[in-house]
Write an enzyme that holds these catalytic residues in place. Structure first.
Site, PDB file in Angstrom:
ATOM      1  N   HIS A  42       0.838  -1.206   0.000  1.00 27.86           N
ATOM      2  CA  HIS A  42       0.000   0.000   0.000  1.00 27.86           C
ATOM      3  C   HIS A  42       0.875   1.260   0.000  1.00 27.86           C
ATOM      4  O   HIS A  42       0.580   2.236  -0.695  1.00 27.86           O
ATOM      5  CB  HIS A  42      -0.889   0.045   1.254  1.00 27.86           C
ATOM      6  CG  HIS A  42      -1.810  -1.135   1.420  1.00 27.86           C
ATOM      7  ND1 HIS A  42      -1.609  -2.094   2.384  1.00 27.86           N
ATOM      8  CD2 HIS A  42      -2.931  -1.496   0.751  1.00 27.86           C
ATOM      9  CE1 HIS A  42      -2.591  -2.998   2.312  1.00 27.86           C
ATOM     10  NE2 HIS A  42      -3.394  -2.667   1.325  1.00 27.86           N
ATOM     11  N   GLN A  66     -18.342  -6.264  -0.487  1.00 27.56           N
ATOM     12  CA  GLN A  66     -17.495  -7.087  -1.352  1.00 27.56           C
ATOM     13  C   GLN A  66     -17.085  -8.390  -0.670  1.00 27.56           C
ATOM     14  O   GLN A  66     -16.339  -9.173  -1.243  1.00 27.56           O
ATOM     15  CB  GLN A  66     -16.267  -6.297  -1.816  1.00 27.56           C
ATOM     16  CG  GLN A  66     -15.232  -6.030  -0.731  1.00 27.56           C
ATOM     17  CD  GLN A  66     -14.154  -5.082  -1.203  1.00 27.56           C
ATOM     18  OE1 GLN A  66     -14.419  -3.914  -1.479  1.00 27.56           O
ATOM     19  NE2 GLN A  66     -12.937  -5.573  -1.321  1.00 27.56           N
ATOM     20  N   GLY A 160      -2.901  -1.682  -7.182  1.00 28.70           N
ATOM     21  CA  GLY A 160      -1.784  -2.622  -7.268  1.00 28.70           C
ATOM     22  C   GLY A 160      -2.078  -3.758  -8.232  1.00 28.70           C
ATOM     23  O   GLY A 160      -3.224  -4.206  -8.340  1.00 28.70           O
TER      24      GLY A 160
HETATM   25  P1  AMP Z   1      -6.517  -3.800  -0.173  1.00 28.97           P
HETATM   26  O1  AMP Z   1      -6.314  -2.966   1.039  1.00 28.97           O
HETATM   27  O2  AMP Z   1      -6.066  -5.208  -0.011  1.00 28.97           O
HETATM   28  O3  AMP Z   1      -7.894  -3.652  -0.760  1.00 28.97           O
HETATM   29  O4  AMP Z   1      -5.541  -3.203  -1.284  1.00 28.97           O
HETATM   30  C1  AMP Z   1      -5.561  -1.835  -1.616  1.00 28.97           C
HETATM   31  C2  AMP Z   1      -4.691  -1.614  -2.812  1.00 28.97           C
HETATM   32  O5  AMP Z   1      -3.343  -2.004  -2.519  1.00 28.97           O
HETATM   33  C3  AMP Z   1      -5.126  -2.437  -4.029  1.00 28.97           C
HETATM   34  O6  AMP Z   1      -4.999  -1.647  -5.204  1.00 28.97           O
HETATM   35  C4  AMP Z   1      -4.138  -3.573  -4.019  1.00 28.97           C
HETATM   36  O7  AMP Z   1      -3.922  -4.147  -5.287  1.00 28.97           O
HETATM   37  C5  AMP Z   1      -2.894  -2.885  -3.517  1.00 28.97           C
HETATM   38  N1  AMP Z   1      -1.958  -3.884  -2.958  1.00 28.97           N
HETATM   39  C6  AMP Z   1      -2.218  -4.820  -2.034  1.00 28.97           C
HETATM   40  N2  AMP Z   1      -1.133  -5.596  -1.815  1.00 28.97           N
HETATM   41  C7  AMP Z   1      -0.164  -5.135  -2.651  1.00 28.97           C
HETATM   42  C8  AMP Z   1       1.186  -5.530  -2.922  1.00 28.97           C
HETATM   43  N3  AMP Z   1       1.765  -6.544  -2.294  1.00 28.97           N
HETATM   44  N4  AMP Z   1       1.868  -4.812  -3.832  1.00 28.97           N
HETATM   45  C9  AMP Z   1       1.298  -3.776  -4.501  1.00 28.97           C
HETATM   46  N5  AMP Z   1       0.032  -3.358  -4.291  1.00 28.97           N
HETATM   47  C10 AMP Z   1      -0.696  -4.030  -3.385  1.00 28.97           C
END
Ligand code: AMP
Length: 297
Positions: A42, A66, A160
């Site tokens: 993040h 979701q 991501g």
């Molecule tokens: P989340 O909090 O899991 O919904 O993720 C929020 C954002 O962070 C999304 O766009 C994810 O794809 C991105 N993200 C989560 N893990 C990673 C990672 N290891 N590397 C890059 N981006 C990430």
């Protein structure tokens, strides 16, 4: 409100005031939507926003709609203080951390979207892979992301590649519905041993974390086969399954080789394709992916 020296707002009206002020100063607005429990993945998105935009907003919202009824909505980690301590040095200017009631004034639970009469259904790229295993998931994500875009009205939004199908869906939604937001994708951040960072890694015991390494390893071994000349998708998927099977505690949900834009399965690697996988390690469901690029002989 101020958490760890960072401005945090919980109301849409307040968010819009901050954003309007920044826009009034001529700044470009960058948005990083998250569910919190933040890690270096993040942080990399926020750092990119800070490098490219004058005002960076991170949203922290565990979106109930979701999550499936049997998924981890209630136990999903909520760590606002620690999150703000990571966001501040990354260059975040504002956190928007609304209550569920602010986003869904008619209420919402983790089993569907009944609190809204309108929702976003992105067809064509959501039925397979994650969509097959998690019915309703992408409708919940697309709808909340469009709501967050409308709340914050950013110029640029960062996602991501870790959630490859999600990112593909959001790009498709933005193109289809003429949403005036520039969507930029960022590389997957991994631990030194290859495990893709995920908020859900916090659920893993040390032994499960070790077992989970076969996931990134399967992607690396598939990439090595491609570099050695393998082009047959069935063979590459076989390699991935074989590597994952080295840890009997890791149960494959799917492994797939797909076109990066349409997510349709590919049978030969004549062009770059994305290898995607989902698996359960104990009770924790993890996903990972990698782009496989055939180089000319
Ligand atoms: P989340 O909090 O899991 O919904 O993720 C929020 C954002 O962070 C999304 O766009 C994810 O794809 C991105 N993200 C989560 N893990 C990673 C990672 N290891 N590397 C890059 N981006 C990430």
């Amino acid at each position: 409100m101020d958490v760890a020296g960072l401005a945090v707002c919980t109301r849409v009206a307040e968010l819009r005031q901050h954003v309007a002020q920044a826009r009034g100063r001529g700044l470009t607005i960058g948005l990083v939507p998250t569910m919190g429990a933040l890690h270096a993945g993040h942080v990399s998105l926020v750092e990119r926003s800070h490098a490219e935009c004058g005002f960076s907003v991170a949203t922290i919202f565990v979106n109930p709609t979701q999550f499936g009824p049997k998924e981890d909505f209630t136990r999903y980690p909520r760590t606002l203080g620690a999150d703000c301590s990571l966001l501040k040095p990354a260059g975040c200017d504002l956190v928007f951390a609304p209550e569920v009631s602010e986003v869904y004034p008619r209420g919402a639970s983790a089993a569907g979207l009944s609190p809204l009469s309108s929702f976003v259904d992105v067809t064509g790229v959501t039925e397979m892979l994650e969509g097959e295993s998690r019915p309703g998931h992408f409708r919940g994500v697309a709808t909340v992301v469009l709501k967050l875009f409308n709340m914050a009205q950013p110029d640029v939004a960062y996602f991501g590649r870790k959630d490859f199908q999600q990112a593909t869906m959001i790009r498709r939604m933005v193109a289809d519905l003429d949403v005036p937001v520039d969507v930029r994708l960022c590389p997957i951040v991994r631990d030194a041993d290859g495990l893709a960072l995920s908020s859900r890694n916090a659920y893993l015991s040390p032994e499960e974390r070790r077992q989970a390494l076969v996931l990134s390893q399967s992607l690396r071994e598939a990439a090595a086969k491609v570099a050695a000349g393998e082009r047959d998708a069935a063979n590459l998927l076989g390699v991935m399954r074989e590597v994952i099977a080295r840890e009997p505690g890791v149960k494959v949900d799917y492994v797939a080789l797909a076109d990066p834009d349409t997510l349709q399965p590919v049978s030969r690697l004549d062009r770059p394709a994305v290898a995607l996988l989902a698996a359960r390690v104990g009770t924790t469901r993890l996903i990972d992916n990698a782009t496989l690029e055939p180089t000319k002989p």
